[in-house]
Design a protein around this motif. Structure first.
Motif, PDB file in Angstrom:
ATOM      1  N   PHE A 120     -21.911   7.631 -24.234  1.00  0.00           N
ATOM      2  CA  PHE A 120     -21.569   6.811 -23.228  1.00  0.00           C
ATOM      3  C   PHE A 120     -20.850   4.667 -23.814  1.00  0.00           C
ATOM      4  O   PHE A 120     -21.209   4.898 -24.091  1.00  0.00           O
ATOM      5  N   TYR A 121     -19.749   5.690 -23.058  1.00  0.00           N
ATOM      6  CA  TYR A 121     -18.543   4.613 -23.521  1.00  0.00           C
ATOM      7  C   TYR A 121     -17.991   3.895 -22.081  1.00  0.00           C
ATOM      8  O   TYR A 121     -17.320   5.001 -21.130  1.00  0.00           O
ATOM      9  N   SER A 167     -16.806  -2.378 -17.388  1.00  0.00           N
ATOM     10  CA  SER A 167     -17.502  -1.434 -16.876  1.00  0.00           C
ATOM     11  C   SER A 167     -18.406  -1.196 -16.282  1.00  0.00           C
ATOM     12  O   SER A 167     -18.141  -0.119 -15.846  1.00  0.00           O
ATOM     13  N   GLY A 168     -19.399  -1.536 -16.236  1.00  0.00           N
ATOM     14  CA  GLY A 168     -21.039  -1.205 -16.249  1.00  0.00           C
ATOM     15  C   GLY A 168     -21.965  -0.259 -17.498  1.00  0.00           C
ATOM     16  O   GLY A 168     -23.023   0.096 -16.556  1.00  0.00           O
ATOM     17  N   LYS A 169     -21.311  -0.790 -18.446  1.00  0.00           N
ATOM     18  CA  LYS A 169     -22.986   0.575 -18.990  1.00  0.00           C
ATOM     19  C   LYS A 169     -23.243  -0.812 -19.273  1.00  0.00           C
ATOM     20  O   LYS A 169     -24.566   0.048 -19.239  1.00  0.00           O
ATOM     21  N   SER A 170     -23.619  -1.335 -19.724  1.00  0.00           N
ATOM     22  CA  SER A 170     -24.898  -2.676 -19.232  1.00  0.00           C
ATOM     23  C   SER A 170     -25.666  -2.365 -18.266  1.00  0.00           C
ATOM     24  O   SER A 170     -27.383  -1.847 -18.491  1.00  0.00           O
ATOM     25  N   ASN A 171     -24.663  -2.237 -17.181  1.00  0.00           N
ATOM     26  CA  ASN A 171     -25.240  -2.265 -15.763  1.00  0.00           C
ATOM     27  C   ASN A 171     -26.512  -1.031 -15.759  1.00  0.00           C
ATOM     28  O   ASN A 171     -27.165  -0.705 -15.199  1.00  0.00           O
ATOM     29  N   PHE A 172     -26.004  -0.001 -15.990  1.00  0.00           N
ATOM     30  CA  PHE A 172     -25.975   1.227 -16.719  1.00  0.00           C
ATOM     31  C   PHE A 172     -27.628   1.718 -16.607  1.00  0.00           C
ATOM     32  O   PHE A 172     -28.854   2.211 -16.216  1.00  0.00           O
TER      33      PHE A 172
END
Length: 139
Positions: free
Chosen positions: A17-18, A23-28
């Motif tokens: 997951f990159y 770009s929303g990685k933490s929100n995901f």
């Protein structure tokens, strides 16, 4: 690579997951953690649901937050979806899909008590293998 026989496909046992910064990685991952806590331990009756709505404009914060998961367990796909506001669970649905059929195990729309999500922690009542509870995690 493990094969899923009923679907005549193979599944990689790892994932990456990159993305770019912001770009929303933490929100995901925060959304996964919220869903896990809501589904497994549940929410006490009449308590606020600690959902953080998406705030794209003035009206989006008033709309339900929607979650959808597909889990592959014992060659069956379990499709779990729900929509919540801070006040209630507006929709919840559980469907099992195998190679030939799709069966709705649970479907509720139109609000009601958010404690109904607690039942998903005992999901074997509706057909999900009980051993999957210990091996399926969103955290």
């Amino acid at each position: 690579m493990p094969q899923v026989r009923n679907y005549r496909t193979r599944v990689l046992p790892i994932a990456a997951f990159y993305g770019a910064n912001a770009s929303g990685k933490s929100n995901f991952f925060q959304a996964l953690q919220f869903a896990s806590k809501l589904v497994v331990p549940g929410v006490a009756p009449d308590s606020a649901i600690p959902v953080v709505p998406l705030l794209l404009d003035r009206t989006s914060g008033q709309k339900p937050s929607r979650f959808h998961f597909e889990l592959l367990i014992d060659e069956k796909i379990y499709e779990l979806s729900f929509a919540v506001t801070r006040k209630e669970v507006v929709e919840e649905k559980l469907v099992v899909i195998d190679a030939r059929t799709e069966t709705t195990l649970y479907d509720r729309r139109g609000g009601g008590s958010p404690t109904l999500l607690r039942r998903w922690s005992r999901i074997s009542v509706w057909g999900l293998p009980s051993r999957a509870r210990g091996t399926t995690s969103f955290s």
